[in-house]
Design a protein around this motif. Structure first.
Motif, PDB file in Angstrom:
ATOM      1  N   ILE A 239      38.479  72.777  -5.644  1.00 28.45           N
ATOM      2  CA  ILE A 239      37.136  73.314  -5.834  1.00 28.45           C
ATOM      3  C   ILE A 239      36.083  72.218  -5.657  1.00 28.45           C
ATOM      4  CG2 ILE A 239      37.259  72.973  -8.344  1.00 28.45           C
ATOM      5  CD1 ILE A 239      35.583  75.540  -8.648  1.00 28.45           C
ATOM      6  N   ASP A 240      35.051  72.532  -4.902  1.00 26.75           N
ATOM      7  CA  ASP A 240      33.910  71.637  -4.697  1.00 26.75           C
ATOM      8  C   ASP A 240      32.622  72.397  -4.958  1.00 26.75           C
ATOM      9  OD1 ASP A 240      35.215  69.332  -4.053  1.00 26.75           O
ATOM     10  OD2 ASP A 240      34.932  69.505  -1.886  1.00 26.75           O
ATOM     11  N   LEU A 241      31.652  71.695  -5.532  1.00 24.96           N
ATOM     12  CA  LEU A 241      30.299  72.236  -5.619  1.00 24.96           C
ATOM     13  C   LEU A 241      29.504  71.663  -4.452  1.00 24.96           C
ATOM     14  CD1 LEU A 241      28.038  72.825  -8.614  1.00 24.96           C
ATOM     15  CD2 LEU A 241      27.190  71.301  -6.849  1.00 24.96           C
ATOM     16  N   VAL A 242      28.853  72.533  -3.686  1.00 27.52           N
ATOM     17  CA  VAL A 242      28.139  72.109  -2.477  1.00 27.52           C
ATOM     18  C   VAL A 242      26.738  72.722  -2.472  1.00 27.52           C
ATOM     19  CG1 VAL A 242      28.101  72.168   0.043  1.00 27.52           C
ATOM     20  CG2 VAL A 242      30.271  71.909  -1.159  1.00 27.52           C
ATOM     21  N   SER A 243      25.751  71.922  -2.044  1.00 25.13           N
ATOM     22  CA  SER A 243      24.386  72.430  -1.973  1.00 25.13           C
ATOM     23  C   SER A 243      23.604  71.719  -0.872  1.00 25.13           C
ATOM     24  CB  SER A 243      23.673  72.220  -3.316  1.00 25.13           C
ATOM     25  OG  SER A 243      22.332  72.680  -3.246  1.00 25.13           O
ATOM     26  N   ASP A 244      22.701  72.477  -0.232  1.00 22.37           N
ATOM     27  CA  ASP A 244      21.767  71.875   0.711  1.00 22.37           C
ATOM     28  C   ASP A 244      20.347  71.896   0.155  1.00 22.37           C
ATOM     29  OD1 ASP A 244      21.133  74.542   0.856  1.00 22.37           O
ATOM     30  OD2 ASP A 244      21.515  74.763   3.008  1.00 22.37           O
ATOM     31  N   ASP A 245      20.219  72.190  -1.143  1.00 24.19           N
ATOM     32  CA  ASP A 245      18.918  72.242  -1.797  1.00 24.19           C
ATOM     33  C   ASP A 245      18.405  70.825  -2.061  1.00 24.19           C
ATOM     34  OD1 ASP A 245      16.793  73.735  -3.334  1.00 24.19           O
ATOM     35  OD2 ASP A 245      17.616  72.501  -4.948  1.00 24.19           O
ATOM     36  N   LYS A 246      17.114  70.609  -1.846  1.00 21.61           N
ATOM     37  CA  LYS A 246      16.538  69.268  -1.981  1.00 21.61           C
ATOM     38  C   LYS A 246      16.671  68.728  -3.410  1.00 21.61           C
ATOM     39  CE  LYS A 246      11.779  70.882  -2.819  1.00 21.61           C
ATOM     40  NZ  LYS A 246      10.362  70.803  -2.373  1.00 21.61           N
ATOM     41  N   ASN A 247      16.616  69.619  -4.412  1.00 22.07           N
ATOM     42  CA  ASN A 247      16.751  69.176  -5.800  1.00 22.07           C
ATOM     43  C   ASN A 247      18.168  68.688  -6.092  1.00 22.07           C
ATOM     44  OD1 ASN A 247      14.054  69.795  -6.674  1.00 22.07           O
ATOM     45  ND2 ASN A 247      14.607  71.947  -6.611  1.00 22.07           N
ATOM     46  N   ALA A 248      19.146  69.369  -5.525  1.00 22.56           N
ATOM     47  CA  ALA A 248      20.543  68.959  -5.705  1.00 22.56           C
ATOM     48  C   ALA A 248      20.799  67.628  -4.999  1.00 22.56           C
ATOM     49  CB  ALA A 248      21.483  70.039  -5.167  1.00 22.56           C
TER      50      ALA A 248
END
Length: 267
Positions: A239-248
């Protein structure tokens, strides 16, 4: 500060905490005014509530000096702004935990600095990439795809994957600027592999940390990826947490800087 001190502070703050959280209407008014000042009509449209309900709550908020009225418009007081910003952060954090409960419930987070835990809401717009019976390598495959076009990459890794050195070598050879922080056991493995060929490249920086790292993560120019250890001490490749959000991405950069300060460059 010991637990006794916190309990004493809580006793002083309990009344205000209950006041802020026990009424959905009062909370909604604060959140609405956090966006901009509004008159009664604006609050009615924003909250879809009756005038009498809103007026009853605004009167109570005014008595607590959390909001004030200037002409026809209601605005947050300076104290109200502080409390509302904290309230927004708490809501975002709770939403993050609820949406990604599978990750946070049984995984180690002790290595993450407390100030970043406090701002966990920055990861709210993230997705969990999970392995399943049809594709047990889904998190790893997705990670490789994300790296394909990156121009900058920062990574911290206390774990080793056989594909790891070759991936870094290809990125550096293609001109990607790579900063990598590893633990001593991982450094010993890398010193015996193909990664030694890129040590002298100007766009590659390798660091080693003595910290007991409990998360593996990557911050690129357009994404952030985070993996954690299960509480039994085994890294969870499923499991991985992935984001392209600037805050993340900003959150990930802060976590990287935390480890960078605790690392030494490998020459």
């Amino acid at each position: 500060m010991g637990s006794k001190g916190i309990y004493e502070q809580y006793d002083k703050a309990a009344d205000l905490l209950k006041f802020l959280t026990s009424s959905n209407v009062r909370t909604s008014i604060l959140l609405s005014l956090n966006e901009s000042s509004k008159n009664l009509t604006g609050l009615k449209q924003d909250l879809n509530l009756e005038s009498s309900t809103i007026i009853h709550s605004t009167n109570k908020l005014e008595k607590r000096d959390l909001i004030f009225k200037n002409g026809e418009n209601y605005s947050l007081s300076q104290i109200g702004k502080i409390f509302t910003l904290k309230l927004v952060n708490l809501i975002k954090t709770m939403d993050t935990i609820k949406n990604h409960e599978k990750l946070w419930l049984n995984h180690e987070i002790d290595g993450i600095p407390k100030d970043l835990i406090t701002n966990l809401g920055n990861l709210r717009k993230s997705s969990l990439i999970e392995a399943d019976s049809m594709d047990i390598h889904k998190p790893h495959t997705n990670f490789i795809q994300l790296l394909e076009y990156v121009k900058k990459m920062k990574g911290v890794s206390p774990v080793y994957h056989p594909d790891f050195p070759e991936i870094i070598k290809i990125l550096v050879s293609n001109g990607t600027y790579v900063q990598l922080i590893v633990t001593n056991p991982i450094l010993r493995i890398l010193n015996r592999g193909v990664l030694t060929e890129v040590y002298s490249k100007k766009n590659f920086e390798l660091y080693v940390t003595e910290e007991h790292v409990k998360e593996a993560f990557t911050v690129a120019d357009d994404f952030f990826s985070l993996g954690l250890f299960i509480v039994n001490g085994i890294y969870d490749y499923s499991i991985d947490l992935v984001s392209d959000d600037k805050n993340a991405i900003a959150w990930g950069n802060r976590l990287f800087e935390y480890y960078l300060k605790k690392s030494k460059k490998v020459n």
